[in-house]
Structures are given as C-alpha cells and as structure tokens.
Write a protein that holds these residues in place. Structure first.
Motif, PDB file in Angstrom:
ATOM      1  N   LEU A 120       0.846  -1.192   0.000  1.00 19.11           N
ATOM      2  CA  LEU A 120       0.000   0.000   0.000  1.00 19.11           C
ATOM      3  C   LEU A 120       0.878   1.238   0.000  1.00 19.11           C
ATOM      4  CD1 LEU A 120      -2.912  -0.594   2.544  1.00 19.11           C
ATOM      5  CD2 LEU A 120      -3.107  -0.246   0.082  1.00 19.11           C
ATOM      6  N   ASP A 121       0.336   2.318  -0.507  1.00 20.71           N
ATOM      7  CA  ASP A 121       1.062   3.581  -0.455  1.00 20.71           C
ATOM      8  C   ASP A 121       0.801   4.325   0.852  1.00 20.71           C
ATOM      9  OD1 ASP A 121       2.262   3.901  -3.320  1.00 20.71           O
ATOM     10  OD2 ASP A 121       0.235   3.131  -3.576  1.00 20.71           O
ATOM     11  N   LEU A 122      -0.427   4.226   1.365  1.00 18.32           N
ATOM     12  CA  LEU A 122      -0.765   4.921   2.603  1.00 18.32           C
ATOM     13  C   LEU A 122      -1.793   4.102   3.365  1.00 18.32           C
ATOM     14  CD1 LEU A 122      -0.574   7.513   4.387  1.00 18.32           C
ATOM     15  CD2 LEU A 122      -2.405   8.479   2.971  1.00 18.32           C
ATOM     16  N   TYR A 123      -1.514   3.873   4.648  1.00 16.86           N
ATOM     17  CA  TYR A 123      -2.430   3.129   5.525  1.00 16.86           C
ATOM     18  C   TYR A 123      -2.802   4.033   6.684  1.00 16.86           C
ATOM     19  CZ  TYR A 123      -4.398  -1.165   7.595  1.00 16.86           C
ATOM     20  OH  TYR A 123      -5.245  -2.144   8.081  1.00 16.86           O
ATOM     21  N   LEU A 124      -4.116   4.220   6.875  1.00 13.25           N
ATOM     22  CA  LEU A 124      -4.611   5.137   7.888  1.00 13.25           C
ATOM     23  C   LEU A 124      -5.446   4.420   8.937  1.00 13.25           C
ATOM     24  CD1 LEU A 124      -5.953   8.046   5.593  1.00 13.25           C
ATOM     25  CD2 LEU A 124      -3.651   7.795   6.565  1.00 13.25           C
ATOM     26  N   LEU A 125      -5.366   4.868  10.187  1.00 14.56           N
ATOM     27  CA  LEU A 125      -6.341   4.501  11.203  1.00 14.56           C
ATOM     28  C   LEU A 125      -7.581   5.358  10.944  1.00 14.56           C
ATOM     29  CD1 LEU A 125      -3.776   3.270  12.445  1.00 14.56           C
ATOM     30  CD2 LEU A 125      -4.575   4.065  14.685  1.00 14.56           C
ATOM     31  N   HIS A 126      -8.729   4.721  10.735  1.00 17.10           N
ATOM     32  CA  HIS A 126      -9.898   5.421  10.212  1.00 17.10           C
ATOM     33  C   HIS A 126     -10.465   6.469  11.172  1.00 17.10           C
ATOM     34  CE1 HIS A 126     -13.314   4.753   7.093  1.00 17.10           C
ATOM     35  NE2 HIS A 126     -13.271   6.001   7.468  1.00 17.10           N
ATOM     36  N   PHE A 127     -10.475   6.164  12.446  1.00 13.19           N
ATOM     37  CA  PHE A 127     -10.921   7.092  13.485  1.00 13.19           C
ATOM     38  C   PHE A 127     -10.072   6.855  14.720  1.00 13.19           C
ATOM     39  CE2 PHE A 127     -14.869   7.412  11.045  1.00 13.19           C
ATOM     40  CZ  PHE A 127     -15.317   8.699  11.316  1.00 13.19           C
ATOM     41  N   PRO A 128     -10.010   7.821  15.611  1.00 15.40           N
ATOM     42  CA  PRO A 128      -9.449   7.533  16.927  1.00 15.40           C
ATOM     43  C   PRO A 128     -10.465   6.700  17.705  1.00 15.40           C
ATOM     44  CG  PRO A 128     -10.364   9.734  16.909  1.00 15.40           C
ATOM     45  CD  PRO A 128     -10.485   9.213  15.492  1.00 15.40           C
ATOM     46  N   PHE A 129     -10.034   6.073  18.750  1.00 12.30           N
ATOM     47  CA  PHE A 129     -10.939   5.303  19.620  1.00 12.30           C
ATOM     48  C   PHE A 129     -10.688   5.795  21.043  1.00 12.30           C
ATOM     49  CE2 PHE A 129     -12.869   0.755  19.497  1.00 12.30           C
ATOM     50  CZ  PHE A 129     -13.948   1.197  20.234  1.00 12.30           C
ATOM     51  N   PRO A 130     -11.199   6.985  21.382  1.00 14.56           N
ATOM     52  CA  PRO A 130     -10.858   7.615  22.655  1.00 14.56           C
ATOM     53  C   PRO A 130     -11.148   6.756  23.878  1.00 14.56           C
ATOM     54  CG  PRO A 130     -11.937   9.178  21.219  1.00 14.56           C
ATOM     55  CD  PRO A 130     -12.069   7.843  20.569  1.00 14.56           C
ATOM     56  N   SER A 131     -12.220   5.966  23.830  1.00 14.23           N
ATOM     57  CA  SER A 131     -12.569   5.142  24.991  1.00 14.23           C
ATOM     58  C   SER A 131     -11.705   3.895  25.092  1.00 14.23           C
ATOM     59  CB  SER A 131     -14.043   4.739  24.917  1.00 14.23           C
ATOM     60  OG  SER A 131     -14.293   3.947  23.769  1.00 14.23           O
TER      61      SER A 131
END
Length: 293
Positions: free
Chosen positions: A104-115
C-alpha cells in the motif's frame, strides 16, 4: 508519477498526489468503473477503506485501467473493530488481499478510539511495523483532533504523514491545520465539496451546499469553471489534499480539471469566510466500532 495532479511531499519524503478519488458510499458495482475512469482521466490517488466494502472493486478498477501499479497511490483505512496490534496486522493482510496488491502507499487509522486509546496506539504500532517492513510506504490517521494526534505521537515513534479529516468551505479547520503544520502532518480533506451536509441528517447546514453560495458561484463564473472546480482549487491553493467522490464519468473528469487556473488571495479569503466552525459529519469522539456496520 504521471497524472494531472500536483504532488505533495509527505514527512518521510514520499510523493502523494494532491487530488484523488474517494470511494466512500460508492456501491461496489459502481466502484470499479469509477476507479478505471478516474485513472484514465489522470487521477493517480485512490482512497478507500475496509469499512466501505469496496476494496476488491478498487483493485479491479486499477487493473482494468492499464495504469501501472507504480503510477497509482493507493490508500485504505483500518476500522475500529480491528484496532489492536495483531488484529491490525491481520486486517491489513485482508485489505491487501482484497485490493489484489503487494503493498500500500498509505495506511490510515480510520478514526481515533478515545474510549480504548490503548488499542488505537497498538494499531498504530502495527502500522509502524508494516512501514518498517516495506509493506506500506507511509502511515497516518483519519478524523484525529490535535489532542488525539499529540496523544498518539507521545506514545509512538513515527509522526503520522497524513490526517484525513472533514474539511470544506463550511468547516475549514484552521486550528487543526495549524497543528498539522507544526507537526509536519499533511491535511487531507474528505467531503471537500461539502457534500456531507447533503447526506448527514444532523448537519448544521443540512440540505445546503457551498457550491450554491454566491461567492463560489461568482468566482466560478469569473473563470469559466464550475463551483466544484473552484472549491477544489481552493483546497489546492492552501496546500491541502482533497479526495472528492463521484461515480459519474463527467464529474470525475471535471473534478481533476483544476490545474489550469489559480485563485487570488481575496478569492480564497471569500471562500474561507463561509466557515461556520461546525462540522457537518459525525463527531469523531462519538464513533463506535459498529457505527457503520
């Protein structure tokens, strides 16, 4: 890399097209054709996500385009249900398999998971391993606030290359963009045309589009461009990356035809002035693992 878009240099030296095609809410049966159309019209960045359910079709569209793999910048995202170290590594393998790609060229965490931020950190550490192993060229996050970013950076080794967030003329995210600049993080806009206000029922400006606001319409008439082209140019003028979504061939072609004109500082300011300070989409802190399941 060939293609029509200008390029942005990420904090690890990787070059990323400033403009790409997003496929959120693109039905699987429409996605492959949209991706092929985009690549044949000069796009070189395609953005998808595991939770979108169309990674397989993105891969099919890339193959059908006859554009070489090394010419296409592919991004996908890890969903919250797969946060955690081992979970993230397995989910990456699944995404790569669906896309039919070797890397892959870029892998992202889709959202934070604050809890469950420990699982967020663990997932990002897995992404760091993928980066170190050469399975992905850059890593980053999506929908992170400045606080989320700083908390993550304090507990990991690699500063995210990109933070992909809601950003359009109704929600210009000045403070977050300033934080990104200080950290060396590229700001990438999802819903760059403000379309989230048309499909998210609780949006403060629900049913309204910046493409219909007088300043945008007047600037478009001045340049012989469409309002959408003007708003996308507004992103590019400010060093932002934008990933407009469309499955319509004429819209796909129109959206990338923005590199033959420039906006003045006054025109950029006129569009900035449409800012409400209110997001149209969901608050990242409210997202749960089953939010889009």
């Amino acid at each position: 890399m060939t293609g029509k878009s200008t390029m942005i240099t990420l904090n690890n030296g990787v070059q990323m097209p400033a403009l790409g095609l997003g496929v959120f809410q693109s039905a699987p049966e429409e996605t492959a054709t949209a991706v092929t159309t985009a690549l044949q019209n000069g796009y070189r960045l395609i953005d998808t996500a595991a939770v979108y359910g169309n990674e397989k079709e993105v891969g099919e569209g890339i193959v059908a385009s006859d554009v070489g793999r090394d010419e296409v910048f592919v991004t996908t995202k890890l969903w919250l249900s797969d946060f955690g170290y081992d979970e993230a590594l397995r989910a990456f393998d699944s995404s790569l398999d669906k896309l039919g790609l070797d890397y892959l060229d870029l892998y992202l965490l889709h959202f934070p998971f604050p809890s469950a931020f420990d699982s967020t950190v663990a997932a990002y550490k897995a992404a760091e391993k993928l980066l170190a192993d050469g399975r992905v060229r850059a890593i980053g996050v999506s929908n992170f606030s400045a606080e989320h970013l700083n908390n993550l950076i304090d507990r990991t080794d690699v500063v995210p290359a990109v933070n992909q967030v809601e950003l359009h003329p109704y929600f210009v995210q000045r403070r977050l963009r300033e934080a990104h600049t200080g950290l060396g993080v590229v700001t990438q806009a999802w819903s760059p045309l403000g379309g989230v206000n048309l499909y998210w029922p609780s949006a403060p400006k629900a049913g309204q589009s910046p493409l219909e606001d007088p300043p945008v319409v007047e600037i478009a008439a001045r340049y012989g461009k469409t309002p959408a082209q003007v708003v996308l140019r507004w992103h590019i003028e400010q060093g932002l990356s934008a990933i407009p979504k469309s499955v319509r061939a004429h819209r796909i072609a129109e959206n990338i035809d923005i590199f033959d004109f420039q906006l003045t500082a006054d025109e950029v300011a006129a569009i900035d002035a449409l800012d409400t300070g209110l997001r149209g989409g969901p608050d990242p802190d409210s997202i749960k693992a089953d939010s889009f399941g």
